[in-house]
Design a protein around this motif. Structure first.
Motif, mmCIF file in Angstrom:
data_model
loop_
_atom_site.group_PDB
_atom_site.id
_atom_site.type_symbol
_atom_site.label_atom_id
_atom_site.label_comp_id
_atom_site.label_asym_id
_atom_site.label_seq_id
_atom_site.Cartn_x
_atom_site.Cartn_y
_atom_site.Cartn_z
ATOM 1 N N ALA A 134 36.170 67.073 20.067
ATOM 2 C CA ALA A 134 36.472 68.473 20.402
ATOM 3 C C ALA A 134 35.215 69.163 20.926
ATOM 4 O O ALA A 134 34.142 69.061 20.332
ATOM 5 N N HIS A 135 35.363 69.848 22.065
ATOM 6 C CA HIS A 135 34.263 70.598 22.691
ATOM 7 C C HIS A 135 33.088 69.694 23.074
ATOM 8 O O HIS A 135 31.931 70.124 23.091
ATOM 9 N N HIS A 136 33.379 68.442 23.362
ATOM 10 C CA HIS A 136 32.376 67.494 23.833
ATOM 11 C C HIS A 136 32.882 66.829 25.113
ATOM 12 O O HIS A 136 34.091 66.780 25.368
ATOM 13 N N ALA A 137 31.955 66.315 25.888
ATOM 14 C CA ALA A 137 32.306 65.566 27.100
ATOM 15 C C ALA A 137 31.398 64.344 27.198
ATOM 16 O O ALA A 137 30.341 64.282 26.563
ATOM 17 N N GLU A 138 31.832 63.385 27.975
ATOM 18 C CA GLU A 138 31.050 62.167 28.197
ATOM 19 C C GLU A 138 30.244 62.306 29.482
ATOM 20 O O GLU A 138 30.757 62.765 30.503
ATOM 21 N N TRP A 139 28.981 61.882 29.414
ATOM 22 C CA TRP A 139 28.091 61.900 30.577
ATOM 23 C C TRP A 139 27.484 60.513 30.752
ATOM 24 O O TRP A 139 27.105 59.871 29.769
ATOM 25 N N GLY A 140 27.382 60.073 31.997
ATOM 26 C CA GLY A 140 26.770 58.787 32.284
ATOM 27 C C GLY A 140 25.357 58.970 32.818
ATOM 28 O O GLY A 140 25.089 59.901 33.581
ATOM 29 N N VAL A 141 24.458 58.092 32.399
ATOM 30 C CA VAL A 141 23.074 58.131 32.872
ATOM 31 C C VAL A 141 22.656 56.727 33.287
ATOM 32 O O VAL A 141 22.857 55.758 32.549
ATOM 33 N N LYS A 142 22.073 56.624 34.490
ATOM 34 C CA LYS A 142 21.551 55.355 34.984
ATOM 35 C C LYS A 142 20.088 55.548 35.387
ATOM 36 O O LYS A 142 19.757 56.533 36.041
ATOM 37 N N VAL A 143 19.282 54.594 34.966
ATOM 38 C CA VAL A 143 17.865 54.592 35.338
ATOM 39 C C VAL A 143 17.615 53.345 36.167
ATOM 40 O O VAL A 143 18.110 52.256 35.835
ATOM 41 N N TYR A 144 16.836 53.500 37.255
ATOM 42 C CA TYR A 144 16.585 52.398 38.179
ATOM 43 C C TYR A 144 15.113 52.019 38.192
ATOM 44 O O TYR A 144 14.237 52.885 38.126
ATOM 45 N N GLU A 145 14.876 50.734 38.291
ATOM 46 C CA GLU A 145 13.521 50.241 38.535
ATOM 47 C C GLU A 145 13.135 50.604 39.966
ATOM 48 O O GLU A 145 13.962 50.491 40.884
ATOM 49 N N PRO A 146 11.912 51.044 40.217
ATOM 50 C CA PRO A 146 11.507 51.383 41.589
ATOM 51 C C PRO A 146 11.667 50.191 42.525
ATOM 52 O O PRO A 146 11.516 49.034 42.105
ATOM 53 N N ALA A 147 11.977 50.476 43.768
ATOM 54 C CA ALA A 147 12.118 49.402 44.754
ATOM 55 C C ALA A 147 10.779 48.710 44.967
ATOM 56 O O ALA A 147 9.718 49.350 44.942
ATOM 57 N N ALA A 148 10.834 47.400 45.155
ATOM 58 C CA ALA A 148 9.609 46.633 45.398
ATOM 59 C C ALA A 148 9.051 46.981 46.767
ATOM 60 O O ALA A 148 9.789 47.222 47.729
ATOM 61 N N ALA A 149 7.722 47.016 46.883
ATOM 62 C CA ALA A 149 7.076 47.263 48.172
ATOM 63 C C ALA A 149 7.322 46.085 49.098
ATOM 64 O O ALA A 149 7.425 44.938 48.644
ATOM 65 N N PRO A 150 7.444 46.322 50.401
ATOM 66 C CA PRO A 150 7.640 45.207 51.342
ATOM 67 C C PRO A 150 6.506 44.200 51.249
ATOM 68 O O PRO A 150 5.349 44.560 51.032
ATOM 69 N N GLY A 227 16.546 47.030 47.005
ATOM 70 C CA GLY A 227 15.709 46.468 45.961
ATOM 71 C C GLY A 227 15.775 47.170 44.627
ATOM 72 O O GLY A 227 15.172 46.712 43.661
ATOM 73 N N ARG A 228 16.499 48.302 44.537
ATOM 74 C CA ARG A 228 16.584 48.997 43.262
ATOM 75 C C ARG A 228 17.442 48.201 42.274
ATOM 76 O O ARG A 228 18.451 47.611 42.632
ATOM 77 N N VAL A 229 17.033 48.220 41.004
ATOM 78 C CA VAL A 229 17.725 47.464 39.966
ATOM 79 C C VAL A 229 17.971 48.384 38.778
ATOM 80 O O VAL A 229 17.089 49.150 38.373
ATOM 81 N N HIS A 230 19.171 48.309 38.204
ATOM 82 C CA HIS A 230 19.452 49.070 36.984
ATOM 83 C C HIS A 230 18.592 48.570 35.840
ATOM 84 O O HIS A 230 18.492 47.366 35.618
ATOM 85 N N VAL A 231 18.001 49.489 35.099
ATOM 86 C CA VAL A 231 17.337 49.113 33.855
ATOM 87 C C VAL A 231 17.949 49.853 32.668
ATOM 88 O O VAL A 231 17.683 49.515 31.527
ATOM 89 N N LEU A 232 18.776 50.857 32.941
ATOM 90 C CA LEU A 232 19.525 51.534 31.879
ATOM 91 C C LEU A 232 20.854 51.998 32.444
ATOM 92 O O LEU A 232 20.906 52.631 33.494
#
Length: 276
Positions: A134-150, A227-232
Motif C-alpha cells: 500500500a502506497h508503495h511502487a516498484e522502481w528499477g535501477v541498472k548500473v553499467y560498467e563504462p565502455a572500454a576505450a578503443p 561495450g557497456r555491460v550491466h553490473v547491477l
C-alpha cells in the motif's frame, strides 16, 4: 491453485481469469476497471467480490487456455507479448485505484465460485501483501560498467611483410605485444572491479531508502555494440512519498561515482507480492 482448461472441456465453456486482488472497499466496488479490454476473446473485465477482498476477473474461452494452446503461444514472442500487455493493462488499471496484488499471467479457475474459494483460502496472505505494498511502487535501477576505450595501434599485433606478401610477427615484437595485451587485460579487470564496487555501493544506499529490494539477473553486454555491460540490475519497493528522494539519490550517485545509472518506474510492485 490455478486451473488450466483441458481438451475435454465443452466447446464454448468459459473459465474465470484472475488479473489481480484488491481490498473489497466501497471505492474498489465502484472503481472503473472496464477500460482495458483484457484477454482477447473474453467478456468484459469485471469485479468479483468475496468478503473483504475483490478480484479483478474476466470470463475467457476455456479453449484458448488449454495446455496445448498455451504452450504453442509461449513459443510465439509476438503472441505472448500481446497477452502479457493485456494482462498488465488490467492490473495497472486496478492498481490506479489502490493497492492491488498482481497475479501471474494465465491464472485461471473453473468458475467464479472456485475463484472466490481461492480468495478465501489465501485471504491472510493477500491481506499481508496488500498491507505491504500500500502506497508503495516498484522502481528499477541498472548500473553499467563504462565502455572500454578503443584499442590503440600499439595494442594490435605487430607484423611485417613476409615472403609472398604474407605478414609475419616482427622480430622481438612478440614479447612486447604480449606485455601490452597483458596490460590491457589488467586494466579491463580493474575497470570491472571498480564498476562492481560502485554497483554494490549504489545498491547499499538505495536499500537504505527502500522498504524492500531484489537483485535481478544482469544481462551482460548491452545490445548496440558500445561495450557497456550491466553490473547491477535491481528493483526496489519505495514509498510513494519518497519517489522524489529516490530520483535525487540516483542522480547524486551518478554524479558522485561517474557511473551510468538508469532509473525506471514507477511500476506495479510485481516483484514484491510473493515474499510474504
Amino acid at each position: 491453485m490455478t486451473y488450466r482448461a483441458h481438451r475435454d472441456q465443452a466447446p464454448g465453456t468459459g473459465v474465470t481469469y484472475v488479473f489481480a486482488v484488491c481490498r473489497g472497499t466501497r471505492a474498489t466496488h465502484t472503481a472503473d476497471v472496464t477500460g482495458p479490454v483484457g484477454m482477447p476473446g473474453g467478456s468484459a473485465v469485471r469485479l468479483l467480490p468475496s468478503g473483504p477482498l475483490t478480484a479483478v476477473v474476466q470470463t475467457v474461452p476455456a479453449a484458448d487456455f488449454t495446455d496445448e494452446v498455451w504452450q504453442a503461444r509461449l513459443s510465439d514472442p509476438r503472441e505472448i507479448e500481446r497477452y502479457a500487455r493485456a494482462h498488465h493493462e488490467v492490473v495497472s488499471a486496478a492498481a490506479a485505484h489502490g493497492p492491488a496484488v498482481p497475479l501471474p499471467l494465465a491464472t485461471l479457475y473453473h468458475d467464479d465460485d472456485r475463484a472466490r474459494r481461492a480468495l478465501d483460502d489465501e485471504a491472510h496472505r493477500f491481506h499481508r501483501v496488500l498491507k505491504r505494498i500500500a502506497h508503495h511502487a516498484e522502481w528499477g535501477v541498472k548500473v553499467y560498467e563504462p565502455a572500454a576505450a578503443p584499442e590503440g595501434p600499439e595494442e594490435r599485433e605487430p607484423a611485417i611483410a613476409g615472403g609472398g606478401g604474407r605478414e609475419t610477427p616482427a622480430a622481438g615484437a612478440g614479447l612486447a605485444y604480449l606485455n601490452r595485451r597483458r596490460g590491457v587485460q589488467e586494466r579491463r579487470e580493474r575497470r570491472r572491479e571498480q564498476a562492481l564496487s560502485i554497483a554494490e555501493s549504489v545498491d547499499a544506499e538505495l536499500r537504505e531508502l527502500a522498504a524492500a529490494s531484489r537483485r535481478l539477473r544482469t544481462h551482460g553486454a548491452v545490445p548496440g555494440g558500445d561495450g557497456r555491460v550491466h553490473v547491477l540490475n535491481a528493483t526496489y519497493l519505495v514509498a510513494e512519498h519518497r519517489s522524489g528522494e529516490l530520483d535525487a539519490l540516483v542522480r547524486g550517485l551518478g554524479e558522485r561515482t561517474g557511473a551510468r545509472i538508469e532509473l525506471t518506474g514507477p511500476w506495479v510492485p510485481y516483484s514484491f507480492v510473493g515474499e510474504v
